[in-house]
Design an enzyme around this catalytic site. Structure first.
Site, PDB file in Angstrom:
ATOM      1  N   HIS A 255       0.578  -1.078  -0.031  1.00 44.48           N
ATOM      2  CA  HIS A 255       0.005  -0.068   0.086  1.00 44.48           C
ATOM      3  C   HIS A 255       0.969   1.392  -0.016  1.00 44.48           C
ATOM      4  O   HIS A 255       0.404   2.280  -0.739  1.00 44.48           O
ATOM      5  CB  HIS A 255      -0.975   0.073   1.364  1.00 44.48           C
ATOM      6  CG  HIS A 255      -0.135   0.012   2.429  1.00 44.48           C
ATOM      7  ND1 HIS A 255       0.189  -1.269   3.235  1.00 44.48           N
ATOM      8  CD2 HIS A 255      -0.177   0.946   3.462  1.00 44.48           C
ATOM      9  CE1 HIS A 255       0.581  -0.682   4.393  1.00 44.48           C
ATOM     10  NE2 HIS A 255       0.519   0.442   4.536  1.00 44.48           N
ATOM     11  N   ASP A 256       2.134   1.201   0.635  1.00 47.38           N
ATOM     12  CA  ASP A 256       2.841   2.524   0.711  1.00 47.38           C
ATOM     13  C   ASP A 256       4.207   2.470  -0.196  1.00 47.38           C
ATOM     14  O   ASP A 256       5.015   3.002   0.219  1.00 47.38           O
ATOM     15  CB  ASP A 256       3.268   2.765   2.221  1.00 47.38           C
ATOM     16  CG  ASP A 256       2.290   3.559   2.928  1.00 47.38           C
ATOM     17  OD1 ASP A 256       1.332   4.310   2.175  1.00 47.38           O
ATOM     18  OD2 ASP A 256       2.244   3.578   4.163  1.00 47.38           O
ATOM     19  N   LYS A 259       6.173   5.446  -1.457  1.00 47.96           N
ATOM     20  CA  LYS A 259       6.921   6.305  -0.722  1.00 47.96           C
ATOM     21  C   LYS A 259       8.540   6.249  -1.033  1.00 47.96           C
ATOM     22  O   LYS A 259       9.379   7.367  -0.557  1.00 47.96           O
ATOM     23  CB  LYS A 259       6.922   5.930   0.873  1.00 47.96           C
ATOM     24  CG  LYS A 259       5.645   6.382   1.423  1.00 47.96           C
ATOM     25  CD  LYS A 259       5.770   5.870   3.042  1.00 47.96           C
ATOM     26  CE  LYS A 259       4.090   6.555   3.352  1.00 47.96           C
ATOM     27  NZ  LYS A 259       4.423   6.021   5.039  1.00 47.96           N
ATOM     28  N   HIS A 284       2.741  10.146  -2.817  1.00 49.86           N
ATOM     29  CA  HIS A 284       3.252   8.744  -2.731  1.00 49.86           C
ATOM     30  C   HIS A 284       2.077   7.554  -3.115  1.00 49.86           C
ATOM     31  O   HIS A 284       2.270   6.541  -3.560  1.00 49.86           O
ATOM     32  CB  HIS A 284       3.567   8.097  -1.082  1.00 49.86           C
ATOM     33  CG  HIS A 284       2.686   7.985  -0.377  1.00 49.86           C
ATOM     34  ND1 HIS A 284       1.808   9.039   0.386  1.00 49.86           N
ATOM     35  CD2 HIS A 284       1.997   6.898  -0.083  1.00 49.86           C
ATOM     36  CE1 HIS A 284       1.194   8.442   1.283  1.00 49.86           C
ATOM     37  NE2 HIS A 284       0.987   6.932   1.115  1.00 49.86           N
ATOM     38  N   HIS A 310      -5.911   4.328  -0.408  1.00 45.56           N
ATOM     39  CA  HIS A 310      -6.110   3.984   1.064  1.00 45.56           C
ATOM     40  C   HIS A 310      -5.960   5.415   1.999  1.00 45.56           C
ATOM     41  O   HIS A 310      -6.243   5.232   3.148  1.00 45.56           O
ATOM     42  CB  HIS A 310      -4.934   3.161   1.352  1.00 45.56           C
ATOM     43  CG  HIS A 310      -3.604   3.355   1.600  1.00 45.56           C
ATOM     44  ND1 HIS A 310      -2.851   3.715   0.383  1.00 45.56           N
ATOM     45  CD2 HIS A 310      -2.612   3.967   2.608  1.00 45.56           C
ATOM     46  CE1 HIS A 310      -1.963   4.127   0.579  1.00 45.56           C
ATOM     47  NE2 HIS A 310      -1.440   4.326   1.812  1.00 45.56           N
ATOM     48  N   HIS A 311      -5.675   6.488   1.228  1.00 48.29           N
ATOM     49  CA  HIS A 311      -5.963   7.894   1.913  1.00 48.29           C
ATOM     50  C   HIS A 311      -7.095   8.649   1.636  1.00 48.29           C
ATOM     51  O   HIS A 311      -7.116   9.814   2.230  1.00 48.29           O
ATOM     52  CB  HIS A 311      -4.485   8.717   1.871  1.00 48.29           C
ATOM     53  CG  HIS A 311      -3.514   8.015   2.785  1.00 48.29           C
ATOM     54  ND1 HIS A 311      -3.568   8.097   4.328  1.00 48.29           N
ATOM     55  CD2 HIS A 311      -2.327   7.535   2.271  1.00 48.29           C
ATOM     56  CE1 HIS A 311      -2.351   7.533   4.605  1.00 48.29           C
ATOM     57  NE2 HIS A 311      -1.518   7.149   3.238  1.00 48.29           N
ATOM     58  N   ASP A 358      -4.633   0.400   8.178  1.00 44.94           N
ATOM     59  CA  ASP A 358      -3.253   1.188   8.335  1.00 44.94           C
ATOM     60  C   ASP A 358      -3.392   2.142   9.351  1.00 44.94           C
ATOM     61  O   ASP A 358      -2.324   2.224  10.231  1.00 44.94           O
ATOM     62  CB  ASP A 358      -3.292   1.826   6.790  1.00 44.94           C
ATOM     63  CG  ASP A 358      -1.652   2.573   6.688  1.00 44.94           C
ATOM     64  OD1 ASP A 358      -0.857   2.027   7.193  1.00 44.94           O
ATOM     65  OD2 ASP A 358      -1.689   3.753   5.988  1.00 44.94           O
TER      66      ASP A 358
END
Length: 417
Positions: A255-256, A259, A284, A310-311, A358
């Site tokens: 998911h990240d 970054k 990101h 997801h944000h 998360d």
């Protein structure tokens, strides 16, 4: 005839197991099918892990999954059984440890009457706590083609056609050994896939200390826990459910990954971001989604959706909003020309699930800029954000399955390797 049918089933299972990509979910399925091929009421599967420096020996077995049909039948529909997370040293003192050490099958007709000359013994504490009586057991090592010990399967309480507990037979030994050999080859493939993903996570961790292997394993585990209950409530067919949870487990670990494109001066800043830094950090999501270009791969499709969304917030106040990750083109804009946030079910299910997983893990975890929050404070914060930041239905599901969430958390402690 029965043995012939069992081997036909194993051949069919070989094909089905090869379709599962995630290592953990494969372990769970292998345990389930191991029990079914020998009609075992319960069982556990362990994997080999390194010991700590102060412990004797070089390796130990850590339990990954435990199943028990008798206990499961007494639980409310859709609820998963909670089991203890523990490990045992690979030595002659425990049954699973002896099996792993000697790499040999152990068939015990009566766990309460193990011969006195045996070096191993049966720990009956589980039986005492649960009221479940363990009688017969069959324990088999999982040995890879390169002779590496991957773990151990232990099945318990063989049952006859009338439901009576009986010893495991010589035929059961042959059938389960054959199944375990084939399953181990599939596990090796899944292990390599998991290792490749964790290497990608390690690259992110070199850039961002928060993006650890234990963090992504916990987030992925929470995501599958939440999805399982959501799928139960929505009556999702079993085959569709199994495919999605496998894809979700892998995709949510990534998911990240975007970054890696953020500069160290922002990524490693131990204090609050300025508005400009925060805007850069938000990118990101777009960078991560742009890595997954294969629209024919279910993992790439879901990984793109999760990395990108997801944000996003349920009420439309999240980021990055309606932006094409491949071109950077704004698809929907407000009166100022800025991307509109996705809201409600415009946000893909995977993104909505991972958003909860998360944030929960981030609040529970220690970071260079904060101590872990108190558990009650974390849960109060999540409740407060239900319906604004988070999908309220999924938030209700999270609290329904909180014991399972805590069990997943215990499987991947922060100081684990």
């Amino acid at each position: 005839m029965k043995e012939e049918m069992d081997f036909k089933r194993i051949i069919r299972l070989d094909s089905e197991l090869n379709q599962i990509q995630d290592f953990d979910l494969l372990l769970e399925r292998i345990l389930f099918e191991s029990r079914k091929v020998v009609n075992a009421d319960a069982g556990s599967i362990y994997i080999t892990v390194p010991t700590e420096p102060e412990e004797e020996g070089e390796e130990k077995l850590a339990i990954k999954y435990s199943q028990n049909d008798t206990i499961q039948k007494n639980l409310p529909a859709g609820q998963k059984m909670i089991y203890s997370i523990f490990s045992v040293l690979i030595n002659e003192k425990s049954i699973s440890g002896y099996c792993a050490l000697k790499r040999t099958l152990i068939n015990i007709p009566d766990m309460y009457n193990i011969p006195a000359e045996s070096t191993y013994s049966f720990n009956s504490s589980f039986d005492v706590i649960t009221g479940y009586k363990t009688v017969s057991s069959l324990t088999i090592p999982l040995v890879a083609t390169d002779k590496r010990l991957m773990g151990v399967i232990q099945v318990l309480n063989s049952k006859d056609s009338e439901g009576n507990i009986i010893p495991f037979s010589a035929d059961d030994e042959i059938i389960l050994t054959h199944f375990a050999t084939n399953a181990t080859m599939v596990l090796q493939r899944a292990y390599i896939t998991r290792a490749m993903i964790l290497r990608m996570i390690k690259m992110s961790e070199l850039r961002d200390p928060k993006e650890t292997g234990t963090h992504v394993n916990r987030v992925a585990g929470y995501a599958v826990d939440i999805y399982d209950r959501w799928a139960y409530h929505h009556k999702i067919p079993q085959e569709e459910r199994e495919k999605y949870r496998d894809t979700l487990k892998i995709s949510s670990m990534l998911h990240d990954v975007g970054k890696v494109a953020i500069s160290d001066s922002i990524l490693k800043k131990p204090s609050r971001f300025t508005p400009d830094e925060y805007h850069i950090m938000q990118n990101h999501t777009v960078y991560g989604a742009s890595l997954f270009l294969d629209t024919s791969s279910p993992v790439d499709i879901l990984a793109k959706d999760i990395a990108l969304t997801h944000h996003e917030n349920w009420d439309g106040t999240g980021y990055p909003g309606w932006v094409d990750p491949y071109t950077g083109v704004i698809e929907k804009a407000d009166e100022n020309g800025k991307p509109l946030g996705k809201k409600g079910e415009e946000i893909p299910l995977g993104g909505r699930i991972v958003a909860i997983a998360d944030v929960y893990d981030a609040l529970c975890s220690k970071r260079v800029y904060k101590e872990p929050w108190d558990e009650n404070d974390v849960l109060l914060e999540l409740k407060k954000l239900s319906g604004t930041k988070f999908d309220p239905e999924l938030m209700d599901i999270f609290f329904e399955i909180l014991p399972n969430i805590k069990q997943t958390q215990n499987q991947y402690p922060e100081d684990a390797a």
